[in-house]
Structure formats: structure tokens, C-alpha cells
Design a protein around this motif. Structure first.
Motif, PDB file in Angstrom:
ATOM      1  N   UNK C 161      24.018 -22.664 -82.526  1.00 53.73           N
ATOM      2  CA  UNK C 161      24.023 -22.952 -81.107  1.00 53.73           C
ATOM      3  C   UNK C 161      24.109 -24.727 -80.884  1.00 53.73           C
ATOM      4  N   UNK C 162      25.383 -25.257 -79.928  1.00 55.56           N
ATOM      5  CA  UNK C 162      25.275 -26.150 -79.433  1.00 55.56           C
ATOM      6  C   UNK C 162      24.360 -26.082 -78.146  1.00 55.56           C
ATOM      7  N   UNK C 163      23.086 -26.353 -77.957  1.00 58.75           N
ATOM      8  CA  UNK C 163      22.792 -26.494 -76.567  1.00 58.75           C
ATOM      9  C   UNK C 163      23.241 -27.821 -75.720  1.00 58.75           C
ATOM     10  N   UNK C 164      24.454 -27.947 -74.556  1.00 60.76           N
ATOM     11  CA  UNK C 164      24.718 -29.068 -73.963  1.00 60.76           C
ATOM     12  C   UNK C 164      24.220 -29.353 -72.344  1.00 60.76           C
ATOM     13  N   UNK C 165      23.300 -28.571 -71.720  1.00 59.02           N
ATOM     14  CA  UNK C 165      22.399 -27.689 -70.816  1.00 59.02           C
ATOM     15  C   UNK C 165      22.233 -29.331 -70.349  1.00 59.02           C
ATOM     16  N   UNK C 166      21.056 -29.153 -70.909  1.00 57.11           N
ATOM     17  CA  UNK C 166      19.884 -30.080 -70.848  1.00 57.11           C
ATOM     18  C   UNK C 166      18.960 -29.614 -69.600  1.00 57.11           C
ATOM     19  N   UNK C 167      18.883 -28.118 -70.631  1.00 55.21           N
ATOM     20  CA  UNK C 167      17.653 -27.379 -70.129  1.00 55.21           C
ATOM     21  C   UNK C 167      16.881 -26.963 -71.358  1.00 55.21           C
ATOM     22  N   UNK C 168      15.834 -27.907 -71.482  1.00 52.64           N
ATOM     23  CA  UNK C 168      14.794 -27.688 -72.566  1.00 52.64           C
ATOM     24  C   UNK C 168      13.983 -25.619 -72.511  1.00 52.64           C
ATOM     25  N   UNK C 169      14.661 -25.441 -71.269  1.00 49.10           N
ATOM     26  CA  UNK C 169      13.417 -24.401 -70.784  1.00 49.10           C
ATOM     27  C   UNK C 169      14.525 -23.364 -72.038  1.00 49.10           C
ATOM     28  N   UNK C 170      15.315 -23.798 -71.410  1.00 54.65           N
ATOM     29  CA  UNK C 170      16.431 -22.069 -71.707  1.00 54.65           C
ATOM     30  C   UNK C 170      16.473 -23.174 -73.569  1.00 54.65           C
ATOM     31  N   UNK C 171      17.020 -24.119 -74.157  1.00 52.46           N
ATOM     32  CA  UNK C 171      17.133 -24.335 -75.237  1.00 52.46           C
ATOM     33  C   UNK C 171      15.603 -23.707 -76.143  1.00 52.46           C
ATOM     34  N   UNK C 172      14.473 -23.518 -75.952  1.00 54.19           N
ATOM     35  CA  UNK C 172      13.339 -23.133 -76.263  1.00 54.19           C
ATOM     36  C   UNK C 172      13.449 -21.346 -76.519  1.00 54.19           C
ATOM     37  N   UNK C 173      14.156 -20.946 -75.098  1.00 56.66           N
ATOM     38  CA  UNK C 173      14.480 -19.236 -75.405  1.00 56.66           C
ATOM     39  C   UNK C 173      15.150 -18.969 -76.309  1.00 56.66           C
ATOM     40  N   UNK C 174      16.014 -19.787 -77.067  1.00 54.87           N
ATOM     41  CA  UNK C 174      17.154 -19.747 -77.615  1.00 54.87           C
ATOM     42  C   UNK C 174      15.918 -20.029 -78.766  1.00 54.87           C
ATOM     43  N   UNK C 175      15.648 -21.083 -78.708  1.00 58.20           N
ATOM     44  CA  UNK C 175      14.777 -21.446 -80.335  1.00 58.20           C
ATOM     45  C   UNK C 175      14.414 -19.606 -80.871  1.00 58.20           C
ATOM     46  N   UNK C 176      13.457 -19.365 -79.151  1.00 59.85           N
ATOM     47  CA  UNK C 176      12.529 -18.103 -79.443  1.00 59.85           C
ATOM     48  C   UNK C 176      13.252 -17.280 -79.914  1.00 59.85           C
ATOM     49  N   UNK C 177      14.705 -17.148 -80.052  1.00 61.12           N
ATOM     50  CA  UNK C 177      15.288 -15.902 -80.013  1.00 61.12           C
ATOM     51  C   UNK C 177      15.432 -16.524 -81.621  1.00 61.12           C
ATOM     52  N   UNK C 178      15.765 -17.437 -82.150  1.00 58.50           N
ATOM     53  CA  UNK C 178      16.161 -17.026 -83.438  1.00 58.50           C
ATOM     54  C   UNK C 178      15.104 -17.107 -84.205  1.00 58.50           C
ATOM     55  N   UNK C 179      14.272 -17.519 -84.071  1.00 60.24           N
ATOM     56  CA  UNK C 179      12.276 -16.956 -84.561  1.00 60.24           C
ATOM     57  C   UNK C 179      12.957 -17.523 -86.151  1.00 60.24           C
ATOM     58  N   UNK C 180      12.180 -16.885 -87.008  1.00 57.12           N
ATOM     59  CA  UNK C 180      12.887 -17.290 -88.588  1.00 57.12           C
ATOM     60  C   UNK C 180      14.124 -16.978 -89.037  1.00 57.12           C
ATOM     61  N   UNK C 181      15.273 -16.495 -88.342  1.00 60.94           N
ATOM     62  CA  UNK C 181      16.520 -16.047 -88.623  1.00 60.94           C
ATOM     63  C   UNK C 181      16.890 -17.792 -89.075  1.00 60.94           C
ATOM     64  N   UNK C 182      18.122 -17.565 -89.599  1.00 65.83           N
ATOM     65  CA  UNK C 182      18.899 -18.743 -90.696  1.00 65.83           C
ATOM     66  C   UNK C 182      20.015 -18.910 -89.636  1.00 65.83           C
ATOM     67  N   UNK C 183      19.300 -19.528 -88.194  1.00 62.30           N
ATOM     68  CA  UNK C 183      20.628 -20.155 -87.293  1.00 62.30           C
ATOM     69  C   UNK C 183      20.023 -21.490 -87.201  1.00 62.30           C
ATOM     70  N   UNK C 184      20.936 -22.396 -86.428  1.00 64.44           N
ATOM     71  CA  UNK C 184      20.656 -23.820 -86.342  1.00 64.44           C
ATOM     72  C   UNK C 184      20.845 -24.653 -84.777  1.00 64.44           C
ATOM     73  N   UNK C 185      20.208 -25.139 -84.784  1.00 63.50           N
ATOM     74  CA  UNK C 185      19.969 -25.348 -82.838  1.00 63.50           C
ATOM     75  C   UNK C 185      20.006 -25.941 -82.873  1.00 63.50           C
ATOM     76  N   UNK C 186      20.940 -26.570 -82.095  1.00 61.27           N
ATOM     77  CA  UNK C 186      21.659 -28.790 -82.137  1.00 61.27           C
ATOM     78  C   UNK C 186      21.369 -28.573 -80.228  1.00 61.27           C
ATOM     79  N   UNK C 187      20.729 -29.796 -80.333  1.00 60.82           N
ATOM     80  CA  UNK C 187      20.753 -30.392 -78.955  1.00 60.82           C
ATOM     81  C   UNK C 187      22.186 -31.293 -78.825  1.00 60.82           C
ATOM     82  N   UNK C 188      22.589 -31.649 -77.151  1.00 59.24           N
ATOM     83  CA  UNK C 188      23.463 -32.165 -77.127  1.00 59.24           C
ATOM     84  C   UNK C 188      22.848 -33.788 -76.100  1.00 59.24           C
TER      85      UNK C 188
END
Lengths: 305, 305, 305, 305
Positions: C161-188
Motif C-alpha cells: 500500500x502507498x498511504x498518502x493520508x498523512x494520518x500516521x495512526x492509520x499508517x501504523x494500523x496498516x503496518x500492524x495488519x502486514x505483520x510479518x507478511x511480505x507486503x510493503x508500506x510506503x508513505x506519501x
């Protein structure tokens, strides 16, 4: 109790030091009663209720109820973030002889639907006066859901809803919910008064009726008489007032600034607002004078010295 | 005065009938002080300040200041829709021995920029205690503009800003505004605590520190010591707490419901909220118990009978 | 495919008449590759994708993929209001040799949660390239819910996911969802780059990396190396750029105006925006020149004639 | 050109595979023309314009203009995020024989006031057909400011404004701006049709007129004839339809789902929506059938096999 028609959301006349302008209150009340209004609504948004100290709110309730002496109904907004303080104010209003209260949802947290159901039920248990629900989503951050209104309408003490959303579709959904029940639906924004009456509304809590009560009463009477075209014509005068007088100031307080400014120009009360908000400046007052020039016949009262 | 570090926004312990749970207050204070917090922030959003009667707010100020007895700073939120009531509360807080006050913009009308400038200047003149500005746009409907913050920062009595916007870009703009000045910037949302410290923040007003003060103090201390990786690891525990405990209830009051529920489970105070909001139900409490199971070491205090 | 690190959202260099500035494209690509970026993201928000004709979008995809020649990954935003057009663009991107696509929810209607589930499933069936979800709620009017992200993450082709919300709490919820999976989280938002990496993010789609790629790459590398304090110091330079360069213009296009203006000043490409938006005026360009003065070392490339 | 009265925002009949339902288009057009409508508005919000491929949009323009053969005016929405694509569509519409175009602001970026001024001036230069401005803030994220409308009204080619804001106060401000000029003001939300006509509006782009054209035409005609009470009574039937049929589906697409579902039940066209949105399910269709039961007289056409 049959509360309908034009019910001005009374401004709260203040002195420069923030205390109550008692003479102004009396003059304002005589002015609107003479103008034919069907009740007054006090301490709401236009009344700056939430910006006043509780002590001043009580003084104002006392002065208004005493001065009116039962001639027309008095509705007191007890909206608050604290239910205890709402309740305290309701008790005071009852003792002072007010006819009814009105309340918005508590406006600090953003309550969810079930929380609003709890709120209405808690309030109904506490209240000792008939009440109106008061929908003001731009300031309370929440639109009262239709199912919460339905819950309130089950209660005999509920007189109806004052809707200040400006969303006429919502207004009409509430009107449809009322159906043939004896609940009253009052519109806040005066710019939509005639249209709200066409849609089945029962009256308006029109800010401009502080100033030109006869104008709003005339619109109401024409609509009642089925004279829609004449009502629409007068409604255009309301638009002129709104687009002129309420756009002199800017920001959150500009409508009240405009009304209070014009009231000062008309010799009725002073133009001060509760801190931190300010009344119109001298320059702005001059522009207000130009806007209302030519509308004085709506004042319909002898000039005050 | 040097207020920074972990400053829990204290919940207000209540009995089932809405009165103050005085024993709960004392236990809660001992609990957080033992946990190493650097101050307490009372009557804010987590403290349900706007939902409490003024009488209860004063009782709470009195109890907290007395119970703490100067061991750590006490910041009192005096946020209100009425400046007079804010002022009254500030006077009371000063007499009770509070260290500082904090205030949001008035939260009924939506003030424009110049109106916020007027507001801050009016408040500065009135206040007899050092103060923090308090940015809470989701509830007050307005973000404090940078130029208004700059005006407040000109004032010696201004200690800094508490930012509960959750908008870290805004937070960093305020931090940039502070530069080398001696003003403190505290973050509200605990989920961003470590990141806010990396960004130059000075501490957190972290709701979860009511419950697990040592967890938040540890994050703060690790960041101070330059041990960022360890702080980030603990910050992930905060996320677990937040995504678990604060999502059991729903709607506007769910964070406070979670904290108060867990505090009851931990024998510290009761779980009731101020009306019309409700504490967790028995079922929900059971789920809260599961969420905090395994985190008890962060309580760091002997069990209360 | 392992897409992470600094991936500039490439601006789309345009001539004054709105056609593609092909030389500018090539210079820009050499500039960012030389600066060490780990990929490019094209036709997104910074790339003005939705404002360009489809013909120009295809020309740009062709030029970028050809010019890069596989040296770094190319991600193409195919976000659209029409799924058919998204699909057409994805096919074109694949044939041109792009590495992956990215897409926001369709941004005309406001889809509900179940509609977003349908959307993601429909897209997954259609797509022939790996993809990133792209969260951009301020422009699409909808935040991608966590359960929709979970659905997408079930799909092998989903890179993250590319997250351009600027809402770092949301960003961290997505990061928590990823856990150890091989998905990448990029910030806008580049203003939160270092903080997002502390929070477990995998890289940034940083607009300023069009201009000063080495600055952003350095932040990334310092964070990777555990040198947080140095990263935080560089991050403060990003704040200077952001608060300066991106505030010269006003309104919706000001960030792109700032980046393109500085790129023209640096001899890389012209400053024009797609109609109806305008590039910086001559006066504004002068202010841009002052803002970036002193930061030229981050350009890290020989001057272009 | 005098475009006013009831102008349905035509749904775009689609087959299950997303291609155009050509027979459905023809039946729908005969149905609404027989119902007395004064024009059609195609490819707008109700027409799912932004969700269709450009190829399908062109096919639909061609079919509609050919099938109507000049009997009533055809207005084509060319709203887009890309001005080039808007322009391409306008050229196609002109060649196909459309009467006028309509356009919202570009709906990806959020343009500021001066950017909207630039936009309107750029569009006016490009367009070869008369045009309506189209205000749809809930989906475009921006309300067209009054000064931008004034700029457009200076242009002879500007026919007026279609306002889908649902904000009748805004609507009346635009009506006041028009004054005695020959510009037309059309309301989007059918729930406010009669009220908008009382306020001086010139007609409605009423979604339900796809289904029951005579109902909406009757309201218009009654208002024209000064028979306000009868119009208000019919308007209550519109509310029943709206609160029933448009609330069967949920989320962003529910109004179109309701209209298309009822059209399928009436044998006019299929109920499919453009992906990713879905038509009503079989169960939901059954509920739609109940809602419109008793309203068939408004169909005013022989049943289709």
C-alpha cells in the motif's frame, strides 16, 4: 401547547462590559411582540447561549419571562456539553415560568446513534418541561438521526424539532416522520422560511425577526393564507437582508454581529457580543446602516430615543 | 516551570450515580506517580471535562491537587464555550494549587482566524496561571492556526501546545515554529508518541498512561537515551492496546470506555462514564480483560483489594 | 519484486502548450537515478495523472519505461473513475515494460465498504501486473478500510500500500495488519518520512525527491543504518523545503507548482502544469529560488546548460 | 435556446457485460418524451458518466442524439478530471447534434477560487457549444463560488447553472445573482423540486423523471400555474419514492440502483450498473417492486412485454 409561527431566536442584549443590557431586553421584547411574533426562543445559537456564563443565562431567563409575563411562549435552549448543567438550567427555566426547553445533542464528544438514543432517554427522564429537539449539525458535529427523533416523538412531552441544518431534504424527512402526529417542525435558517412552509413546516426560528418581526410574520401569514407568490416576494427581501447584513462581519459570529448591529442602529439594544467575539466596528456599522436603509417600515414601531 | 515527559490525561473516576469516586482518584494518582509520570493533565477530553458539572470539576481539581501535594505538576483544562466560566475555573485551579491550565478554542461557534487571535489575547489578559494551548480540531472544529500560536508564544506565561490533532505534519510545523524557544510541544494520540519524539516533541499526554504508566514512561526514556529501536518496539505494544482496548466500545466514547474498563479490572477505579455516555457492559469488560491479559507487568503496582 | 526505499512520484514535464517535454523527462530520470532513488512512481497525484489526456499518459509511460530501460522499477498509477480506462492503461503499462501499477478507489462516487470490496476483487481479476493499493482520502473522499486492504493482501499480486493520508495512526494500523507478511508500506507525505520508517514503513513516495533525491535517499539510508538522530536532522531540512517551496503557490496545485518551479530553476524541466492549473509566476519563481538557495548540494548533479 | 422544465438526468442503460443496452436507450427515450419532459441531461452523475469508458460515452451520445432526432434538447455532461478529454467529448457531442454541454470543476485536485476562475475561462475559450455550469460539491469536493459563476454568466454561451448541492440557500444566492438576466437555474435533488421553483428556479434535473416523468412534469406545471398546494401534494409522492426506492441499496450508488431497478421492473431497460458498482439483487428488486406498487399511473405508458 401549540407553538408555531414566527419565533425569533432572541439575541442576548449585552453591555460593553459583558453584563446584561436589561433595558435592551425589555425594548427588544416589546419590539418583537408588537411585531406579531408567536413566541421567543432564547439562549440558542443566535442568543449566544453557550458563550454566556450560567449566571448571565439565569438572569436573562428571569428577565425575559418576567417581562413577557405569559403573553407569548418562551422556549429556553438548555443545550450543553454537561447533562447536569442542562438539567439545572431546565429547572431554573421552569421555576421562572418558561413554556418549554430545547436541546441539541451534547456538543463536545461526537455521540454515535445508540449514544444519542441514551441521551434522549436520559433527558426525557430528567426534564420537567415540554421540549423541542434542536438539530444544529454544523456546530454540534452530528445530525440527529431519524430513529432518535422517532424515540423522542414517542414522548408526550416532546413538542417537535427545530431544524437548523439548512438541509431541506432532511427537514422533509422529519416532516414525513411526523405525518399526522401533533409535533411541530420549525426551520432555523430564515433564508428557507417560505420553502419550509411549502414543505409542511410549522414555523421559523428566524434570526432576522429580532429586527424586522413583521417581515417574517407576513411571510408566515401569506403562506397560511395560500398566497404563495406574495410570500415568495417577501422572501426575496429576506435574501437581501441575509446577503447584505449578515455578510458585513466575517467568520463564525457574522450573523449575530449583523443583527445586533442593526438593532443598535434601530435604538433597540447595544451591539456587543459575548467575548471573545466582537460587535461590528464603526465602519461596519455604517455599512449595516446602508443595508437596512429602505427596510425601516418592517420595524413597525416608534423610534426609541 | 519545565513540564515535559509523560503526562497522563487523567480519567475522572466516577461512581455509578455520577458523583466523584474519591477513593478511586487517590488510587489512580498513586498508581501513575508510582509509574513514573511527569505530571497529570485533568479535565481534558479523556477526563470528560466538558461532560461534568462545574461543581464536580471543582471537586476533582481540589482532590487531585490535595492528593498530589506538589509531587508532580498538575495541568487543568479550562476549555469551555464561555470565557467567563473558563476564567472562573482557572481562578479555582490557581487557588487549589494547580501548576498550569490548558485551553482549546471555544467549541460552539467556529471562530475565524482573527477571532482566535482576539480569543488568545483575551485569555492571556485574564489568566493568572501559566498555560498550554490545546489543539483538538476533531472536537472543536477548528485547527489553531500557526499565527495564533505565534501570538500566544510571545507571551511569557505560555508554556507551549498540546496537540491532539493526530496530524503529525501540523505537529512538526509547530515544532519548527518553536525552534530554539523554551516552549513545550506535547502530543495527544499515544499511537504517535515515539514518532512525535523523533520529530522533536517534548512529551505525551497519553491516555493509556492512566493504566500502564511505565510503558509510556519507558518509551519516553528510551527515546531520550537515543535507543530508538527499543522505543519503537514498545510503541508496538501501545498499538496493540489501542487497536484492542479502544475498539471494544464504539462511537465517541470508546477510548475512555476502554481505559476506565481496564482500570476497573485492575482495581483502580470504577468504569462509569458521565451521562449520557455509558461504561463498558459486562460482556465488553470480559473482552477488555482478554486484551490486557499479558500486559499486567506494565501496571507495576501491587494489586488493590 | 522488492519495491521499497525512495520512489519519487515523478512530475510529468510539460511544454507551455501542454505537450510532453520529452527532453525534460529524460533529464529528470537521469537526475533521480543518479541521486540514488529505488524506483519511480508515475501518473499519480504529483504526476498530475488525472489531469492529463490518455494519449499523453501513454506517451509518458512509453518514454519513462524506455528511458529507464529496466534500471529501476517503474510503478504506474492507473487510478481512474472508470475501471475500463484503468484496465486499458494497465495493459499499456505492461506492454511498455512497467514493473507494477497502483490504484486508488474510483474517485467520483463515494463507494461504501462492500463496494470497495467489489472494486478490489474486480481489479484483481483484471490486472496483469503486480499492484499497490493507493490510499489518498483527501482527494478520493474515502479512506480504504482495513478489511479491504486485508482482502487485497490475500492476493499474491498485491505488493502493498502507498498511504498518502498523512494520518500516521492509520499508517501504523496498516503496518500492524502486514505483520510479518511480505507486503510493503510506503508513505506519501515526505514531511513524515523518517517517522514513518521508525513506525516500520518501507519507504517513501516523496515529491521532493524529484528535486533533491539524495536528501531523501540519505534519510532512508540513515534510518536503515539505525542512525536515527542524523535522519531526524535531515528530516528538518525536508520541513524547510516543504514549508517554503510548497507554500509559494496557493490552493490545490501548490506542491506541484513548487517542485516544477524548482526543477526549472535547476535546469531539469519546465515548470508548466496541465490546464487549468498554472506554473509559478515569474515573481513566485524568484521566491522559489531563494528557498532552495543553499540546498543545491542535494541536487548532486552537474548543472544542465 | 430556452432550456428549462423537467430534464431527466438519463440513466445509461447497460447490459450485464457492461456494454450499451441500445434497445433500452430507445425505450427509455420514448418513455420520457411521452411523459412530457423538456430535455434530457446525459452522462452526469445519475448517468454514471465518469464510470463509463470514453468509447461507451461516445456510443451513448450518438444513440441518444440520433434517437431523439431534435425533438427535445440534449445536454451532455463533459465533466472530467482532464480538460483535454472534456474538450474531446464536447467536440464529439457537437458533431452528434447535442444542444449543450455541462461541466463540473475538475474533480481530482481541489481547485482554489482563482484556479476555478482560470478553469472557467479556459473552458469558455475551448467550447463550441452553449454550456451549463454544474455544481456538485459532495462529489467534486468544491462548491463553485459566486464570483466564478458571475464570470461564467458574462459569457453569452453560458446558459445557467445546474445545482446539485442540495443547499437551497446557495441555490437562492445564485438565483439572486441571476436577477433578471436570461440564465437558467436548475435543481438537482428532486426532493426539493417544488421548493426550488417557489424560490425562482427554472426546472429540475430530477432522477426519478427517468421512471415517472409525468409526476415531475406535473409538479412543474402546477407550480407554473400558481397551483402551489397541488404541487406540494405531488412533491410528497416524490418524497415517498425517494425515501423508499433510493434507500433499498446502500452506499454511493443506491439512488441509481433504485432507479435502474424500477426501470427493469417497468420493462424499460436493464438494471445493471457500471463496474465496480452492482445493480439491485433479486431480493432488493422485490422490495423495489413493493415501493413503486401503486405509482404505476405515473409511468403513463403501455406496458412493455
Amino acid at each position: 401547547m401549540d407553538i408555531k409561527g414566527i419565533i425569533p431566536p432572541l439575541v442576548t442584549p449585552l453591555m460593553a462590559d459583558g453584563t446584561l443590557d436589561r433595558e435592551g431586553v425589555d425594548r427588544l421584547l416589546e419590539h418583537v411582540i408588537e411585531g406579531g411574533v408567536h413566541g421567543v426562543f432564547i439562549l440558542g445559537t443566535t442568543g449566544e447561549g453557550p458563550h454566556l456564563s450560567y449566571d448571565l443565562r439565569r438572569q436573562f431567563i428571569a428577565r425575559v419571562t418576567e417581562s413577557i409575563g405569559g403573553r407569548i411562549p418562551v422556549i429556553v435552549s438548555i443545550s450543553d456539553t454537561s447533562m447536569v448543567e442542562s438539567h439545572n438550567l431546565a429547572k431554573y427555566a421552569k421555576e421562572a415560568g418558561a413554556s418549554a426547553v430545547a436541546f441539541t445533542p451534547p456538543y463536545y464528544f461526537i455521540p454515535g446513534g445508540p449514544e444519542l438514543q441514551d441521551f434522549v432517554q436520559d433527558m426525557v427522564e430528567l426534564l420537567c418541561l415540554p421540549f423541542f429537539l434542536y438539530n444544529m449539525p454544523s456546530l454540534t458535529k452530528v445530525t440527529i438521526p431519524l430513529d432518535v427523533i422517532e424515540t423522542a416523538f414517542q414522548c408526550e412531552n416532546c413538542l417537535g424539532l427545530k431544524d437548523s441544518s439548512g438541509d431541506l431534504f432532511y427537514f422533509k424527512q422529519v416532516r414525513r416522520l411526523i405525518g399526522k402526529r401533533d409535533k411541530k417542525l420549525l426551520i432555523g435558517p430564515e433564508e428557507l422560511l417560505a420553502e419550509s412552509l411549502l414543505a409542511g413546516g410549522h414555523g421559523g426560528v428566524s434570526g432576522g425577526a429580532n429586527l424586522f418581526p413583521r417581515l417574517y410574520v407576513s411571510i408566515y401569514e401569506h403562506m397560511q393564507a395560500g398566497d404563495f407568490a406574495q410570500a415568495a416576494a417577501l422572501q426575496r427581501e429576506v435574501m437581501e437582508l441575509s446577503c447584505g447584513l449578515y455578510n458585513i462581519g466575517r467568520h463564525g459570529s457574522r450573523i449575530i454581529q449583523g443583527i445586533k448591529g442593526a438593532l443598535e442602529l434601530s435604538g433597540i439594544c447595544q451591539r456587543h457580543l459575548a467575548a471573545p467575539f466582537r460587535g461590528l466596528s464603526a465602519d461596519e456599522l455604517k455599512r449595516a446602516s446602508e443595508v437596512i436603509s429602505g427596510m425601516e417600515h418592517w420595524l413597525s414601531r416608534p423610534t426609541t430615543a
